[in-house]
Design a protein around this motif. Structure first.
Motif, PDB file in Angstrom:
ATOM      1  N   LYS A  80      44.912   7.158  30.826  1.00 57.80           N
ATOM      2  CA  LYS A  80      43.330   7.270  30.388  1.00 57.80           C
ATOM      3  C   LYS A  80      43.751   7.829  28.160  1.00 57.80           C
ATOM      4  CE  LYS A  80      40.041   8.750  33.503  1.00 57.80           C
ATOM      5  NZ  LYS A  80      39.247   9.974  33.008  1.00 57.80           N
ATOM      6  N   ILE A  81      44.836   8.069  28.383  1.00 58.54           N
ATOM      7  CA  ILE A  81      44.972   8.424  26.864  1.00 58.54           C
ATOM      8  C   ILE A  81      46.004   7.407  26.284  1.00 58.54           C
ATOM      9  CG2 ILE A  81      47.425   9.613  25.584  1.00 58.54           C
ATOM     10  CD1 ILE A  81      46.575  12.239  27.422  1.00 58.54           C
ATOM     11  N   ASN A  82      46.996   6.579  27.100  1.00 60.33           N
ATOM     12  CA  ASN A  82      47.371   5.211  26.254  1.00 60.33           C
ATOM     13  C   ASN A  82      46.525   4.512  26.608  1.00 60.33           C
ATOM     14  OD1 ASN A  82      49.801   6.439  26.515  1.00 60.33           O
ATOM     15  ND2 ASN A  82      50.628   6.304  28.982  1.00 60.33           N
ATOM     16  N   ARG A  83      45.441   4.413  27.233  1.00 60.55           N
ATOM     17  CA  ARG A  83      44.052   2.912  27.570  1.00 60.55           C
ATOM     18  C   ARG A  83      44.221   3.371  26.021  1.00 60.55           C
ATOM     19  NH1 ARG A  83      41.055   3.931  31.423  1.00 60.55           N
ATOM     20  NH2 ARG A  83      42.174   3.595  33.120  1.00 60.55           N
ATOM     21  N   GLY A  86      47.161   3.167  23.466  1.00 59.73           N
ATOM     22  CA  GLY A  86      48.398   2.054  23.260  1.00 59.73           C
ATOM     23  C   GLY A  86      48.901   2.311  24.521  1.00 59.73           C
ATOM     24  N   ARG A  87      49.953   1.639  25.276  1.00 60.71           N
ATOM     25  CA  ARG A  87      50.995   1.511  25.996  1.00 60.71           C
ATOM     26  C   ARG A  87      51.748   2.325  25.879  1.00 60.71           C
ATOM     27  NH1 ARG A  87      52.634  -3.569  29.415  1.00 60.71           N
ATOM     28  NH2 ARG A  87      54.120  -2.230  30.781  1.00 60.71           N
ATOM     29  N   ASP A  88      52.447   3.271  26.547  1.00 59.70           N
ATOM     30  CA  ASP A  88      52.940   4.204  26.786  1.00 59.70           C
ATOM     31  C   ASP A  88      52.873   5.154  25.020  1.00 59.70           C
ATOM     32  OD1 ASP A  88      54.130   3.329  28.882  1.00 59.70           O
ATOM     33  OD2 ASP A  88      55.552   1.907  27.795  1.00 59.70           O
ATOM     34  N   TRP A  89      52.734   5.140  25.016  1.00 62.46           N
ATOM     35  CA  TRP A  89      52.189   5.996  23.670  1.00 62.46           C
ATOM     36  C   TRP A  89      52.595   7.843  23.935  1.00 62.46           C
ATOM     37  CZ3 TRP A  89      49.512  10.969  22.494  1.00 62.46           C
ATOM     38  CH2 TRP A  89      48.802  11.091  21.269  1.00 62.46           C
ATOM     39  N   PHE A  90      52.027   7.758  24.862  1.00 59.01           N
ATOM     40  CA  PHE A  90      52.185   9.458  25.511  1.00 59.01           C
ATOM     41  C   PHE A  90      53.598   9.685  25.882  1.00 59.01           C
ATOM     42  CE2 PHE A  90      52.105  12.928  28.319  1.00 59.01           C
ATOM     43  CZ  PHE A  90      51.529  13.542  28.015  1.00 59.01           C
ATOM     44  N   ASP A  91      54.466   8.929  25.870  1.00 57.00           N
ATOM     45  CA  ASP A  91      55.335   9.080  26.024  1.00 57.00           C
ATOM     46  C   ASP A  91      56.638   9.214  24.762  1.00 57.00           C
ATOM     47  OD1 ASP A  91      55.486   9.454  29.435  1.00 57.00           O
ATOM     48  OD2 ASP A  91      55.715   7.180  29.300  1.00 57.00           O
ATOM     49  N   LYS A  92      56.029   7.991  24.472  1.00 56.22           N
ATOM     50  CA  LYS A  92      56.144   8.472  23.473  1.00 56.22           C
ATOM     51  C   LYS A  92      56.719   9.442  21.901  1.00 56.22           C
ATOM     52  CE  LYS A  92      56.795   3.324  22.757  1.00 56.22           C
ATOM     53  NZ  LYS A  92      55.816   1.561  22.314  1.00 56.22           N
ATOM     54  N   ASN A  93      55.350   9.728  21.911  1.00 55.05           N
ATOM     55  CA  ASN A  93      54.829  10.732  21.544  1.00 55.05           C
ATOM     56  C   ASN A  93      54.964  12.803  22.018  1.00 55.05           C
ATOM     57  OD1 ASN A  93      53.738   9.196  18.987  1.00 55.05           O
ATOM     58  ND2 ASN A  93      52.831   8.245  20.413  1.00 55.05           N
TER      59      ASN A  93
END
Length: 101
Positions: A80-83, A86-93
């Motif tokens: 839901k967060i990445n939706r 943006g794509r892979d936002w959670f892992d990058k941040n």
């Protein structure tokens, strides 16, 4: 005539950052309406910044045992967060969620 031109240019420079800020806040508000909580797994529970205000979701420490329900919840929350962001936002941040004070 030059005063009007200068005034309109000045106002346009002031309003542009305000609209850019509003879009980030709109994303956080959209996520906060869903009441999302990401469960942090690990022996060490770091101090987190206020992710509810900044990003629209909470992070909660739950210990060091990863159960299937926690894993399922975290996948759903990340999706839901990445939706929204943006794509892979959670892992990058992930490192920005920690409070560095």
């Amino acid at each position: 005539m030059y005063r009007r031109l200068f005034a309109s240019l000045l106002l346009s420079f002031v309003y542009v950052p305000l609209f850019a800020q509003a879009s980030a806040n709109e994303k956080a508000e959209k996520l906060s309406k869903q009441h999302l909580t990401y469960y942090w797994i690990g022996r060490y529970c770091p101090k987190f910044s206020n992710t509810e205000f900044a990003y629209g979701f909470n992070i909660k420490c739950v210990g060091c045992i990863l159960t299937k329900s926690i894993e399922r919840n975290n996948r759903k929350v990340e999706r839901k967060i990445n939706r929204v962001y943006g794509r892979d936002w959670f892992d990058k941040n992930r490192s920005y969620f920690l409070d560095n004070n």
